[in-house]
Write an enzyme that holds these catalytic residues in place. Structure first.
Site, PDB file in Angstrom:
ATOM      1  CG  HIS A 145     -22.858 -37.657   3.671  1.00  0.00           C
ATOM      2  ND1 HIS A 145     -23.819 -38.053   2.604  1.00  0.00           N
ATOM      3  CD2 HIS A 145     -22.199 -36.913   3.270  1.00  0.00           C
ATOM      4  CE1 HIS A 145     -23.647 -37.078   1.768  1.00  0.00           C
ATOM      5  NE2 HIS A 145     -22.748 -36.197   2.164  1.00  0.00           N
ATOM      6  CG  ASP A 177     -25.174 -40.631   1.521  1.00  0.00           C
ATOM      7  OD1 ASP A 177     -25.112 -39.935   0.441  1.00  0.00           O
ATOM      8  OD2 ASP A 177     -24.819 -40.467   2.601  1.00  0.00           O
TER       9      ASP A 177
END
Length: 218
Positions: A20, A124
């Site tokens: 990520h 995120d």
């Protein structure tokens, strides 16, 4: 100076995991190369992972900053300094504790938003609470998925229609509904969180963001 135009400022807040962090920092660099001021939000232990990439970008005239917030490792039962999902392998309950720690980051994020007043927050997908945090200060929040549009649409269709629950075995193919073409999968090819009937900590996060996904892609 009076009348000075403030440079567009975007916060980027990835989940503390290599898969990520790397693409979201690449995105921050891309925005920075277009003259946007970018700030990456992470925790102290993860900030060291950017020790080379950020200075190199700054040398090229790309304005990227790092702001850190404390990760509550000890508070959730993790060893001090355990702040990255990739490290959660020694005990089966560590990912669950890590996710609990992630949910405790909303307040320190809000303090940063209040102090720096960015124009936008890119957070995120596993931070559903970031939407509420940004809304408190009138800041738009964009969801970072880090995967392809086809994958997102396929996931949304699987969550909505659940074709994998209508087959007789884990190896029987099924067609994903409402996608162009006959895209087939089996239950064996699905992630564990989708194959399990019981709700887990990670699937509950999926459920929390599910209405937003379905409205966006279907």
């Amino acid at each position: 100076m009076a009348g000075e135009i403030r440079k567009l400022h975007i916060f980027f807040f990835p989940l503390m995991a290599h898969g990520h962090m790397i693409p979201l920092v690449d995105m921050a660099k891309l925005f920075g190369s277009r003259g946007v001021k970018t700030t990456v939000i992470t925790t102290p232990a993860n900030a060291t992972l950017f020790s080379k990439a950020i200075p190199r970008a700054n040398e090229l005239g790309i304005e990227i900053d790092i702001k850190t917030i404390k990760f509550p490792s000890v508070e959730v039962g993790l060893p001090e300094g355990s702040e990255n999902l990739n490290e959660m392998t020694s005990q089966p309950d560590m990912p669950v504790k890590f996710l609990k720690g992630v949910t405790m980051l909303q307040e320190p994020l809000e303090l940063l938003l209040q102090e720096h007043k960015p124009n936008c927050l890119v957070a995120d997908m596993l931070f559903p609470w970031a939407t509420d945090a940004a809304a408190k200060f009138g800041i738009p929040r964009l969801v970072f998925h880090g995967t392809s549009f086809l994958s997102l649409c396929a996931t949304a269709c699987l969550m909505l229609y659940e074709p994998h629950k209508k087959v007789s075995s884990v190896s029987e193919p099924f067609v994903i509904p409402n996608l162009p073409g006959d895209i087939k999968l089996t239950r064996n090819q699905l992630p564990d969180t989708m194959k399990q009937d019981d709700e887990t900590d990670f699937s509950s996060v999926d459920a929390e963001k599910r209405p937003q996904q379905l409205n966006l892609f279907l």
